[in-house]
Design an enzyme around this catalytic site. Structure first.
Site, PDB file in Angstrom:
ATOM      1  N   TYR A 312       0.488  -1.243  -0.043  1.00 56.89           N
ATOM      2  CA  TYR A 312       0.005  -0.082  -0.079  1.00 56.89           C
ATOM      3  C   TYR A 312       0.727   1.530  -0.269  1.00 56.89           C
ATOM      4  CZ  TYR A 312      -4.786   2.517   1.253  1.00 56.89           C
ATOM      5  OH  TYR A 312      -5.166   3.196   1.456  1.00 56.89           O
ATOM      6  N   CYS A 313       0.653   1.661  -0.635  1.00 57.78           N
ATOM      7  CA  CYS A 313       1.425   3.133  -1.103  1.00 57.78           C
ATOM      8  C   CYS A 313       2.831   3.210  -1.170  1.00 57.78           C
ATOM      9  CB  CYS A 313       1.139   4.381   0.380  1.00 57.78           C
ATOM     10  SG  CYS A 313       1.367   5.996  -0.077  1.00 57.78           S
ATOM     11  N   VAL A 314       3.951   3.977  -0.063  1.00 53.83           N
ATOM     12  CA  VAL A 314       4.734   3.759  -0.161  1.00 53.83           C
ATOM     13  C   VAL A 314       5.411   2.224   0.320  1.00 53.83           C
ATOM     14  CG1 VAL A 314       5.743   5.982   0.632  1.00 53.83           C
ATOM     15  CG2 VAL A 314       4.981   4.115   2.589  1.00 53.83           C
TER      16      VAL A 314
END
Length: 579
Positions: A312-314
């Site tokens: 998720y994301c980074v």
């Protein structure tokens, strides 16, 4: 004359004196703008990096300003002949209350402010000599200033606050002051009732056990609720800049609980909030001693050759780098599939967050860390709030400080305020190397001495983006599709960075778009995509089953603590509670 003035004031109609005062105020603003531009031109030496304004654009901007000002007054003097206000003005949620339109004085305040805000932003385009990045920073700063100066943010120019103050005899302002002083004391804006939620009780409450703890993370295994489970387990990597329970909010919103109910053996990494002992932590640590270590731990525990992964994301950015590293090492078969939630690898179009990665911002983060070696999570929270200042800052200033409203219970906002600390050197290196310098896609980035080449990734991938995502814009997430050389499915979800991901099927909200061919661009995808109402989660689950539909009994090591790794404590574990 005095009687008539008082009668007009009582009826809400602006008096002659009031109209003259507002005319003078708007004229003063216009005059100040002209004088400022003239003084800058007279100096003959513009600021470094900034050219003189484009005179043709400036003159046109001034003409437009005067024209729009006249139209504004026409709406009040002869409304039947005046053009209607811009549509976006009428949809502005800051002024949704009826009093902003029914009272002519406040309607005038509102429309005057909107007019000035529009022209301030348009003025950014009249400045010559700016790089695209400088212009975006100037536009962001101008928008932030305009949002801060909204009449809705001040008690004396907000009719709803004035009405509440009269209704409560000023007790709303007393209560609001209590809220403000409490926030000053903790150094963070409050968005929700802090007593409404408790980690492990009504959020982050999916049953499971912590089965491993390292100085960097805890590994949580969740208890199966089906007699059989998918043969390939799922390992989820949440972003380390937030608590993992964004994917395990209240039971009806929990992606983790839903995935368990769908017959998946689910593991989640709970990152430790940084302390002084983690000051030397690097990206290599998060990838090798974090994500890869968790993958190998699950493979060995369940005696399986590969795992499904979610980043998720980074953490998705890191997962892509890890997949490239595994491919370079000939170990790509450790990962059966990779799912990317709003993750970016090419940061050329990474949105407003890129405005916070210049040398000054990185130096500020370093200074805030002082001698501890870690950055207080409240700094990151403030940064993300600034990206949507109108919704996440000023909306709460009005409701909490001026209106004196009670904080509403909202699990998502509780999570948003539950900050984590970050090793400052690693945090700055991530922003500098990836966001600013875009090294992950130019071949210059290395992990453990190995150059990262994303084109070597052949792992089946599911790439999810949010249509309204302001943190990881869809056009930026889409770029990942150009680097993957295995089978990849792109899904565009309705809403943004959080609600686009956390959208359970039971909610019946939003929609998602899919495309069965191989579009060359996001525009082509959107033009030919099929829209499906509701959550994309079932589509993802069907995609996983298509990779390997085999199931096994949910016994032995599939039960947390029953395999070679004993249970250390109940989920959600102690790391998620560390500050």
């Amino acid at each position: 004359m005095t009687d008539q003035t008082e009668k007009d004031a009582g009826s809400g109609i602006p008096t002659l004196e009031q109209m003259q005062a507002w005319t003078g105020a708007i004229g003063s603003v216009q005059q100040m703008m002209l004088e400022y531009v003239s003084s800058q031109l007279a100096r003959g030496k513009p600021a470094e990096g900034v050219g003189a304004p484009d005179m043709s654009r400036l003159m046109q901007a001034q003409a437009n300003f005067w024209s729009d000002s006249m139209i504004l007054w026409q709406r009040f003097i002869t409304p039947e002949t005046a053009p209607p206000p811009p549509a976006d003005h009428e949809k502005d949620r800051r002024f949704k209350g009826a009093a902003w339109r029914e009272n002519p004085m406040f309607d005038l305040i509102r429309q005057s402010y909107q007019l000035l805000s529009d022209h301030l932003l348009q003025g950014v385009d009249a400045v010559e000599g700016l790089t695209p990045a400088q212009r975006e920073r100037l536009r962001f700063a101008t928008r932030a200033f305009a949002d801060a100066m909204s009449p809705s943010n001040f008690a004396i120019t907000n009719p709803e606050v004035l009405a509440r103050t009269l209704e409560t005899n000023g007790q709303n302002l007393v209560k609001g002051l209590e809220h403000m002083l409490a926030d000053i004391g903790k150094g963070q804006l409050t968005h929700t009732d802090s007593k409404a939620f408790e980690v492990g009780r009504n959020i982050a409450a999916t049953p499971g056990k912590v089965i491993k703890e390292t100085p960097l993370y805890q590994l949580i295994q969740y208890t199966p609720v089906t007699e059989t489970v998918a043969r390939i387990p799922l390992v989820i990597f949440p972003p380390w800049i937030n608590r993992f329970y964004i994917l395990d909010l209240s039971p009806e919103k929990s992606f983790i609980r839903w995935a368990v109910a769908e017959g998946l053996t689910v593991f989640v990494v709970s990152w430790k909030s940084a302390d002084a002992a983690m000051a030397a932590t690097t990206m290599d640590d998060y990838l090798l001693r974090g994500e890869l270590d968790a993958i190998d731990t699950v493979r060995e525990l369940l005696d399986v050759p590969a795992v499904h992964t979610v980043g998720y994301c980074v953490a998705g950015t890191a997962l892509a780098a890890l997949l490239a590293l595994l491919a370079a090492r000939g170990q790509a078969d450790k990962v059966a599939s990779a799912t990317f939630f709003t993750a970016q690898v090419d940061f050329a179009d990474s949105g407003d967050l890129k405005l916070f990665v210049d040398d000054e911002q990185l130096a500020l983060a370093q200074a805030l860390a002082k001698d501890n070696g870690y950055l207080d999570g409240r700094y990151m929270a403030a940064t993300f709030n600034l990206l949507r200042g109108r919704e996440l800052i000023w909306n709460y200033v009005v409701n909490n400080y001026l209106m004196g409203d009670d904080y509403p219970p909202f699990d998502l906002l509780h999570w948003n305020g539950d900050t984590t600390n970050l090793p400052v050197d690693w945090h700055n290196a991530y922003l500098r190397d990836l966001y600013r310098d875009n090294r992950l896609v130019d071949g210059s980035y290395t992990i453990d001495g190995t150059p990262i080449d994303l084109s070597r990734i052949e792992t089946p991938a599911y790439v999810q983006a949010g249509r309204e995502d302001h943190i990881a814009p869809a056009k930026s997430v889409w770029k990942l599709m150009h680097y993957l050389n295995g089978p990849a499915r792109f899904v565009l979800a309705g809403s943004g960075h959080i609600a686009g991901v956390v959208n359970p099927p039971s909610a019946g909200k939003y929609q998602f778009w899919t495309y069965d061919g191989k579009p060359e661009s996001l525009d082509e995808f959107i033009a030919g995509a099929t829209e499906t109402k509701g959550s994309w989660w079932p589509d993802w689950r069907a995609w996983l089953a298509g990779i390997d539909p085999a199931t096994v009994a949910a016994d032995g090591a599939r039960q947390p603590g029953s395999g070679s790794l004993p249970a250390l404590e109940d989920a959600p574990g102690r790391y998620v509670k560390l500050r």
